[in-house]
Design an enzyme around this catalytic site. Structure first.
Site, short mmCIF file in Angstrom:
data_model
loop_
_atom_site.label_atom_id
_atom_site.label_comp_id
_atom_site.label_asym_id
_atom_site.label_seq_id
_atom_site.Cartn_x
_atom_site.Cartn_y
_atom_site.Cartn_z
N CYS A 37 -27.02 -11.47 34.57
CA CYS A 37 -27.00 -11.86 33.04
C CYS A 37 -27.69 -13.55 32.98
O CYS A 37 -28.55 -13.81 34.15
CB CYS A 37 -25.66 -12.84 33.17
N SER B 16 -37.30 0.83 -17.95
CA SER B 16 -37.77 -0.10 -17.09
C SER B 16 -38.20 -1.35 -17.25
O SER B 16 -38.58 -1.65 -18.01
CB SER B 16 -38.23 0.25 -15.58
N ASP C 107 0.91 -0.96 0.08
CA ASP C 107 0.18 -0.49 0.06
C ASP C 107 1.26 1.58 0.24
O ASP C 107 0.80 2.11 -0.69
CB ASP C 107 -1.07 -0.04 1.11
N CYS D 210 -26.76 -16.93 34.04
CA CYS D 210 -26.06 -17.32 35.11
C CYS D 210 -26.26 -16.51 36.15
O CYS D 210 -25.63 -16.32 37.37
CB CYS D 210 -24.29 -17.58 34.90
N CYS E 165 -20.97 -19.14 33.92
CA CYS E 165 -21.59 -18.50 33.43
C CYS E 165 -21.58 -19.76 32.34
O CYS E 165 -21.08 -19.69 31.20
CB CYS E 165 -21.52 -17.39 32.47
N TYR F 166 2.13 1.78 -3.38
CA TYR F 166 0.90 2.64 -4.45
C TYR F 166 0.49 4.22 -4.30
O TYR F 166 0.78 5.22 -4.86
CB TYR F 166 -0.37 1.83 -3.67
N LYS G 177 -39.18 -12.48 -10.78
CA LYS G 177 -38.39 -12.28 -8.97
C LYS G 177 -38.13 -13.38 -7.99
O LYS G 177 -38.46 -14.53 -9.02
CB LYS G 177 -39.56 -11.30 -7.97
N LYS H 182 -30.48 -9.98 -11.32
CA LYS H 182 -30.60 -8.73 -11.53
C LYS H 182 -30.68 -8.52 -10.57
O LYS H 182 -30.79 -8.44 -9.10
CB LYS H 182 -32.71 -8.99 -11.53
N CYS I 89 -21.48 -10.30 30.43
CA CYS I 89 -21.89 -11.38 31.88
C CYS I 89 -20.14 -10.81 32.31
O CYS I 89 -19.42 -11.32 31.43
CB CYS I 89 -22.51 -12.45 31.38
S1 IVH Z 1 -32.21 -4.19 -18.17
C1 IVH Z 1 -34.28 -1.59 -20.90
N1 IVH Z 1 -31.71 -6.09 -16.49
O1 IVH Z 1 -33.61 -3.29 -12.68
C2 IVH Z 1 -33.74 -3.25 -20.40
N2 IVH Z 1 -32.09 -4.54 -15.88
O2 IVH Z 1 -36.32 -2.02 -14.05
C3 IVH Z 1 -33.08 -2.04 -19.31
N3 IVH Z 1 -31.33 -3.88 -13.10
O3 IVH Z 1 -33.44 0.33 -12.23
C4 IVH Z 1 -32.82 -2.39 -18.00
N4 IVH Z 1 -29.82 -5.99 -12.97
O4 IVH Z 1 -31.31 -0.96 -12.82
C5 IVH Z 1 -31.89 -5.22 -16.54
N5 IVH Z 1 -29.24 -7.86 -15.56
C6 IVH Z 1 -30.14 -6.37 -15.56
C7 IVH Z 1 -30.54 -5.64 -14.37
C8 IVH Z 1 -31.13 -4.68 -14.09
C9 IVH Z 1 -31.00 -4.63 -12.25
C10 IVH Z 1 -32.49 -3.29 -12.60
C11 IVH Z 1 -32.23 -1.77 -13.49
C12 IVH Z 1 -33.68 -1.06 -13.26
C13 IVH Z 1 -34.34 -2.39 -13.25
C14 IVH Z 1 -35.80 -2.92 -14.63
#
Ligand code: IVH
Length: 686
Positions: free
Chosen positions: A418, A82, A33, A421, A442, A36, A319, A121, A436
C-alpha cells in the site's frame, strides 16, 4: 376472435403506455414491477395468439424485435440540415449572430429587437421520427442529411418516445430531435461494465450513437437512452403555429419530450443572458450539452431568411468550452480510498477542460488502464463533464513517444505494498480492484475504520460520531482504534463542540466498551466481507480470537457460509502484521476483553480427535454408513491401524487389521458397542 379480445388488447396497450409514462417520464411508478410485467405478458400473449391485433404503436414492440443484417436507407422528405457554429465562446458570438440576422432582414437601426427561441444544444444523435395519423411509423438517423438509416426498431425501445401522439391525426408529422444518454445512465452503465471487466463507453454521445446503430434491438434496449425534440421535418395536414416556440409547446402537448430549459428572448442582450445562465447551470444538468442554439422565433421570418448552402440563416449554435481535451500523462499515481480501494490516477499536463483546469484524472482500475493501454508519456483524451471527476477516456496511439512507459501493472508498480501504509495489497477473485489489507492501521482508511469500530453493532461507543472522529483524525490524536483508549478528558474537552461534560460521557462510553463480546470485537475489526452474521459464525466456531487468527483458508471454510472469498479476506487481514499489532494493543495494553469458549468444533462434536478403523463385515450396517455416522460426530476414520488408533470396530471375517489391533493393544469393538456409542451421542446432540 371476439370484439372483447380486441378491446382487452386496446385497454392493455393504453394502460401499459400510461405506466411507461409514469415510470420513465415522471419517475413515479403507480404499480409494482411485477404487476407491470403481468400486464405486459398478457398483451404479448394476446398479440401472439391473434396476429391481427398487432399494432405499430404497441408497447410490446419496445423490447426490440429480430436482429438485422443491415439498416435500410431512408430518403428524408425534407433534408436534415446542420447549423452554423459560432466559434467565439464569449458574448461576441451571440452579438454577431443578432447583427447578421438584422442585416439580412434589412432592419433599420431603430427597429425593435428580433425575438429568438433559445434552446440547449444536446450532445447526442439527430433523429427524425415520422408519425402518420399520430402513430410512429419510422425513425431514421440523419445520415448525410439527404439519406439516413431506418432505426425504427431501436428507437421504439426508447420509452420516452411516444409510439402514438396525443390528439394528433395529422397525415404526416415528422418530429426532429436528439437521442441522448443521460449522465447518470452513462455512469451507471460504465460502472456495471467495469465491475464485470467489460469495455466502457467513451462518452454519452458515443453511447447514444452506438446503441441506435446496434443491429440487434435487444442489445439496444439494454442501453438506457432519452430524447428531446427541437424541430419538425415534413408536415402534412397539421396547421403550423406562427413561432418556433409554439411548435415546441404543441409537441409537448402531444406527449413528445421537450426540454424546459428554453426561453423566448428579445435581441442580442437576451441571447447573451441565456448563454451565460446556461453556462452556469451546465455542470448540474442531467445530460451533456456542448452549447446553446438560437433560432429566430417567427416562422415567417425564418422563411424570409432562408438558407446558405446547407445551413439556415435563422439559427446558430453558440458553443461552450469543450468537455474533452487532449493532454499528456506525466505520471500514474495510485490513490488509496477510505475503504482501502486502490485507484490509479493519471497526473496530467494541466489542461482546460469542461470549464476548469484539470491535472488529475481517474483511470478507475487496473483492468481499465490496461484495456485502454494508458502509459506514462502518452497523449490521452480527458473528459470532465458535470460534477463527475475527470477521467481518461482513451489514448491517441499515434502520439506515443518512443520512451513511453511500460504497460500498467499495479502490483509491480507498488511492489505489493500500500503506498500509504506499506501493508500488503490484494486483489480478490472476481474483483476489479486491488485493496490495502491494513484496514486498522492505514491512515487512508482511518476515518472509516474508527467510525465502524465505534458503531452501535460493533464496540458501541456512544457519542463518537463523524464530526468528532474527523477532528481526532485531523489533529492526529487518534491513529488507530487502539489510540481511542488513550485519549484524556482535557484533550477531548478542547475539541470543537465538546464541553467537559460530553468529554466525560464519551470517556465513560469508551471505558464501558472494553467489556465486549467476541462477535462484536470480530465485527468491529472491519475485515472486508465479514459482516455481523459472519462475525457471529466465526466466534461460535472458533470460540477464541487466537484460534480465529491462526486459522488458514481451509480451516476457515469449515465455518458455515464462509467461502473462499471471505476466507481469503480474513487470512489477508490477520496476515498483515500492522493489524495484529493494533489488536494486541487493544487486548493486552488497554484491556479490551470478552468471554471465550472452546468453540463449536470441539464442544459440540463428542468424537473430535478420536481415530477409528473399520474392518470386516458388520451384521447390520454397511461400512460407509458406519463411517458417515462416526465422522458426523467428529471422529476420523482411518484405513490402517497404528498406535494412534483409538478403537477398531471389527465385523465378520476381519483379517490383518484385527491382528494388528491386538498386537498394539488397541480396543476392539463389535457392531453393538458402536451402535450404543452412536446412540448416546446422537441423543446428547438432540
Ligand atoms: S436545430 C435546421 N436544435 O446539432 C436546424 N439542433 O448541426 C436543425 N442539435 O446534429 C437543427 N440540439 O442534432 C437544433 N436544440 C437544437 C439542437 C440541435 C442539438 C444538434 C442536431 C445536429 C446539430 C446541428
Amino acid at each position: 376472435m371476439t370484439a372483447d379480445i380486441a378491446k382487452r388488447a386496446e385497454k392493455l396497450r393504453a394502460e401499459i403506455e400510461q405506466h411507461n409514462y409514469q415510470y420513465y417520464e415522471l419517475d413515479q411508478p403507480l404499480i409494482p414491477d411485477a404487476e407491470y410485467d403481468r400486464l405486459f405478458r398478457e398483451l404479448q400473449a394476446l398479440e401472439a395468439q391473434h396476429p391481427e391485433l398487432r399494432r405499430p404503436d404497441s408497447p410490446t414492440l419496445r423490447v426490440g424485435g429480430r436482429a438485422l443484417d443491415a439498416f435500410a436507407s431512408v430518403r428524408h422528405a425534407v433534408p436534415m440540415l446542420s447549423i452554423k457554429t459560432e466559434t467565439d465562446i464569449g458574448d461576441e458570438g451571440a452579438i454577431s449572430f443578432d447583427a447578421r440576422v438584422r442585416r439580412e432582414l434589412k432592419l433599420p437601426e431603430d427597429a425593435p429587437p428580433v425575438e429568438y427561441g433559445c434552446e440547449l444544444k444536446f450532445d447526442g444523435l439527430a433523429i427524425n421520427l415520422r408519425y402518420a395519423h399520430g402513430v410512429l411509423v419510422r425513425a431514421a438517423t440523419r445520415g448525410d442529411g439527404e439519406t439516413g438509416e431506418d432505426v425504427t426498431q431501436n428507437v421504439r425501445t426508447i420509452h420516452l418516445i411516444p409510439l402514438r401522439l396525443n390528439d394528433c391525426d395529422a397525415e404526416v408529422l415528422e418530429v426532429r430531435g436528439e437521442v441522448y444518454m443521460s449522465r447518470r445512465d452513462f455512469e451507471r452503465y460504465n460502472e456495471k461494465q467495469r465491475e464485470h471487466g467489460l469495455p466502457t463507453l467513451v462518452n454519452p454521445r458515443n453511447g447514444a450513437a452506438g446503441s441506435i446503430r446496434q443491429l440487434d434491438p435487444a442489445l439496444a434496449a439494454k442501453r438506457p437512452l432519452s430524447f428531446f425534440a427541437y424541430g419538425l421535418g415534413e408536415v402534412r395536414g397539421w396547421p403550423l403555429p406562427a413561432t418556433h416556440s409554439a411548435v415546441l409547446d404543441a409537441l409537448r402537448q402531444m406527449g413528445v419530450p421537450v426540454n424546459e430549459e428554453r426561453a423566448v428572448v428579445q435581441g442580442a442582450a437576451g441571447l447573451v443572458e441565456f448563454h451565460r445562465r446556461i453556462a452556469e447551470q451546465r455542470d448540474s444538468l442531467a445530460f451533456d450539452i456542448d452549447g446553446v442554439v438560437y433560432k429566430v422565433n417567427s416562422l415567417a421570418l425564418q422563411e424570409r431568411l432562408g438558407f446558405v448552402t446547407r445551413e439556415p440563416r435563422w439559427a446558430v449554435a453558440h458553443k461552450f468550452p469543450a468537455e474533452e481535451q487532449l493532454t499528456v500523462v506525466r505520471d500514474i499515481e495510485i490513490q488509496v480510498g477510505r475503504t482501502g480501494k486502490l485507484t490509479p490516477v493519471a497526473k496530467l499536463e494541466p489542461v482546460f477542460v469542461g470549464g476548469t483546469t484539470v491535472s488529475n484524472a481517474t483511470l478507475h482500475n487496473e483492468d481499465e488502464t490496461r484495456r485502454k493501454d494508458v502509459r506514462i508519456g502518452d497523449t490521452v483524451i480527458v473528459r470532465r463533464a458535470g460534477d463527475v471527476i475527470p477521467e481518461v477516456v482513451g489514448v491517441v496511439p499515434d502520439r506515443r513517444p518512443p520512451d513511453a512507459g511500460e504497460p500498467f501493472d499495479l502490483y509491480r508498480r507498488l511492489e505489493g505494498k500500500c503506498p500509504v501504509c506499506g501493508s500488503a495489497i490484494v486483489r480478490e477473485e472476481g474483483e476489479a480492484d486491488w485493496r490495502c489489507t491494513g484496514g486498522l492501521f492505514c491512515p487512508a482508511q482511518r476515518m472509516q475504520a474508527l467510525l465502524h469500530f465505534a458503531s452501535r453493532r460493533a464496540m458501541d461507543i456512544e457519542g463518537l460520531g463523524d464530526k468528532l472522529v474527523e477532528q481526532l483524525v485531523e489533529k492526529q490524536i487518534v491513529l488507530t482504534p487502539a489510540d481511542l483508549y488513550f485519549v484524556s478528558s482535557p484533550v477531548l474537552a478542547n475539541l470543537a463542540r465538546m464541553g467537559e461534560k460530553s468529554a466525560n460521557n464519551l470517556l465513560q462510553a469508551i471505558e464501558h466498551s472494553k467489556q465486549t463480546t467476541l462477535p462484536r470485537f470480530i465485527y468491529a475489526l472491519g475485515i472486508r466481507n465479514v459482516g455481523e452474521a459472519t462475525a457471529k459464525d466465526l466466534a461460535r466456531h472458533f470460540g477464541s480470537l487466537d484460534k480465529l487468527m491462526a486459522a488458514d483458508a481451509a480451516r476457515l471454510q469449515q465455518v458455515p457460509d464462509v467461502g473462499p472469498v471471505v476466507a481469503q479476506s480474513i487470512v489477508a487481514f490477520f496476515g498483515e502484521s500492522h493489524n495484529r499489532e493494533v489488536i494486541e494493543e487493544l487486548r493486552d495494553k488497554h484491556g479490551v476483553h470478552w468471554d471465550e469458549h472452546d468453540g463449536d468444533a470441539v464442544a459440540v462434536l463428542p468424537l473430535n480427535g478420536k481415530t477409528f478403523v473399520l474392518t470386516g463385515t458388520l451384521p447390520n450396517m454397511s461400512r460407509d454408513e458406519a463411517r458417515a455416522k462416526l465422522e458426523a460426530l467428529g471422529a476420523k476414520v482411518a484405513g490402517s491401524v497404528s498406535k494412534k488408533t483409538d478403537c477398531v470396530v471389527a465385523g465378520a471375517e476381519a483379517g490383518s487389521k484385527l491382528d494388528k489391533a491386538r498386537e498394539l493393544n488397541v480396543p476392539v469393538w463389535d457392531e453393538q458397542q458402536l451402535v450404543d456409542l452412536l446412540r448416546t451421542h446422537e441423543q446428547n446432540q438432540g
